[in-house]
Write a protein that holds these residues in place. Structure first.
Motif, PDB file in Angstrom:
ATOM      1  N   ASP A 151       0.825  -1.212   0.000  1.00  0.00           N
ATOM      2  CA  ASP A 151       0.000   0.000   0.000  1.00  0.00           C
ATOM      3  C   ASP A 151       0.854   1.253   0.000  1.00  0.00           C
ATOM      4  N   ARG A 173      -0.911   2.359 -10.355  1.00  0.00           N
ATOM      5  CA  ARG A 173      -0.705   3.234  -9.204  1.00  0.00           C
ATOM      6  C   ARG A 173       0.763   3.235  -8.810  1.00  0.00           C
ATOM      7  N   GLU A 385      -6.735   4.661   2.686  1.00  0.00           N
ATOM      8  CA  GLU A 385      -6.861   4.212   1.304  1.00  0.00           C
ATOM      9  C   GLU A 385      -7.204   2.730   1.231  1.00  0.00           C
ATOM     10  N   TYR A 386      -6.633   1.945   2.141  1.00  0.00           N
ATOM     11  CA  TYR A 386      -6.887   0.505   2.146  1.00  0.00           C
ATOM     12  C   TYR A 386      -8.363   0.228   2.441  1.00  0.00           C
ATOM     13  N   CYS A 388     -10.854   2.249   2.112  1.00  0.00           N
ATOM     14  CA  CYS A 388     -11.702   2.771   1.042  1.00  0.00           C
ATOM     15  C   CYS A 388     -11.829   1.756  -0.100  1.00  0.00           C
ATOM     16  N   GLN A 389     -10.712   1.066  -0.389  1.00  0.00           N
ATOM     17  CA  GLN A 389     -10.716   0.044  -1.430  1.00  0.00           C
ATOM     18  C   GLN A 389     -11.585  -1.140  -1.045  1.00  0.00           C
ATOM     19  N   CYS A 390     -11.575  -1.428   0.286  1.00  0.00           N
ATOM     20  CA  CYS A 390     -12.388  -2.556   0.761  1.00  0.00           C
ATOM     21  C   CYS A 390     -13.870  -2.217   0.710  1.00  0.00           C
TER      22      CYS A 390
END
Length: 390
Positions: A151, A173, A385-386, A388-390
């Motif tokens: 990440d 990314r 961010e992690y 949010c991706q989940c």
């Protein structure tokens, strides 16, 4: 530093792992020192830091049988860690791995991060595309997997960052984050050792300016730097004394390089506390730094108000400000390095200004507090961010 079985309470926790060399490894080295610094910086940030494992996943020789064995060991280690944490009802907020490359990939962190669904952070990864084929191809693929999962990838060495930037250019990314190399706060105990006592103990002439060099005496690039240092000292025209701190398998050969130079003295290996007590009594740290990655001693010297004359290799230029806190020369140009030392020794006022600049720069840009603040921001962003991706 807590034992790796310690369970944190009441704060966010970070699982820490260094596949090349644990911060608790008994043999001192620059890599162990930086691992310890990251551990301390994370603690300074307010996290409870758990040393997840001390398994060393290192293959020096490109032995694929060893690589397969280490992968198997690491897989079992990851399973043990998960069982232990589940029994303790513990789940870290994130995983942090320090220093992975094709000879020592992280074989544990990715397994645990996928299983627990937590952010995966890496500091100081190296990418060497040429290792995709050859004796380390298996471990190289494991570095690839870790980089794809990461990440955040924290870079200190600007040379490593070039290859990593190219690696992520072909991907959607780029998790790369820059961080200045940093050092812990150090205060000399009272009473500190005196210059007169140092002169007596190490047979140095207190009337002459003192130079210092500090490095392990190993084969390869370290010995090449000592050979270069010998050539530099031979070319100096200004009266001086040089104290060399270090030991290792090449100690006898290193000492032979300076056998006919009476102004050079050796201490053997010294504990880091002792080194830092000595440093402030020296004018200039000298080191050719051939193929040097970073070299924490450059920061420690400047923190002690010692100017630096060094070879401009690897990430050394990121540790000092050329002609402000030290002078960089070509690592293999002994004449240029000798001239830089002579120039400083001939101008005490300029040397003193450089020494003061060095100490101020470390305090402002390379302190533990500065690193802790940035690490907090990086980890917070990775968690946000992690999830949010989940």
């Amino acid at each position: 530093m807590p034992a790796h079985n310690q369970r944190p309470e009441n704060r966010q926790s970070i699982a820490f792992y260094a596949p090349l060399k644990s911060p608790l490894h008994p043999v001192p080295s620059g890599d162990r020192k930086i691992a310890q610094l990251f551990f301390s910086a994370l603690q300074y940030s307010g996290f409870e830091v758990v040393l997840a494992s001390q398994l060393r996943c290192l293959d020096k020789n490109g032995d694929q049988h060893r690589q397969h064995r280490l992968i198997s060991l690491a897989t079992r280690e990851a399973a043990r860690i998960l069982r232990r944490w589940r029994k303790a009802n513990f789940k870290p907020s994130a995983w942090f791995s320090y220093h992975l490359y094709y000879k020592a990939p992280d074989l544990i962190g990715p397994i645990i991060c996928r299983e627990l669904k937590i952010p995966y952070l890496i500091a100081e990864a190296s990418w060497a595309e040429k290792r995709a084929a050859g004796d380390w191809s298996l471990f190289h693929s494991k570095v690839d997997q870790a980089l794809q999962l990461a990440d955040k990838v924290i870079c200190i060495n600007p040379v490593d960052q070039i290859a990593l930037t190219q690696y992520y250019q072909s991907r959607a990314r780029s998790p790369i984050v820059q961080l200045k190399a940093f050092i812990d706060d150090f205060h000399l105990p009272e009473p500190a050792i005196s210059r007169a006592a140092i002169a007596k103990q190490y047979s140095l002439d207190p009337r002459k300016p003192w130079l210092i060099s500090i490095a392990m005496m190993r084969k390869g690039d370290k010995f090449k730097s000592y050979q270069q240092l010998s050539a530099v000292i031979h070319k100096l025209s200004t009266p001086h004394q040089l104290l060399i701190i270090g030991a290792g398998e090449m100690q006898r050969q290193v000492q032979q390089l300076f056998a006919h130079n009476r102004q050079v003295q050796f201490t053997g290996a010294l504990h880091n506390q002792k080194i830092r007590e000595l440093l402030s009594h020296f004018e200039i740290l000298v080191w050719p730094a051939i193929n040097e990655a970073l070299g924490m001693i450059f920061l420690e010297a400047q923190q002690a108000a010692v100017a630096v004359v060094a070879g401009d290799e690897g990430g050394v230029s990121s540790l000092l400000e050329n002609h402000q806190t030290g002078i960089l020369t070509a690592a293999t140009d002994s004449r240029a390095m000798a001239d830089a030392i002579d120039l400083l020794l001939a101008d005490p006022r300029a040397l003193q200004s450089m020494q003061q600049n060095a100490k101020a720069r470390i305090s402002a840009q390379h302190s533990l507090a500065a690193a802790a603040n940035q690490l907090t921001a990086v980890i917070t962003a990775a968690q946000r961010e992690y999830h949010c991706q989940c």
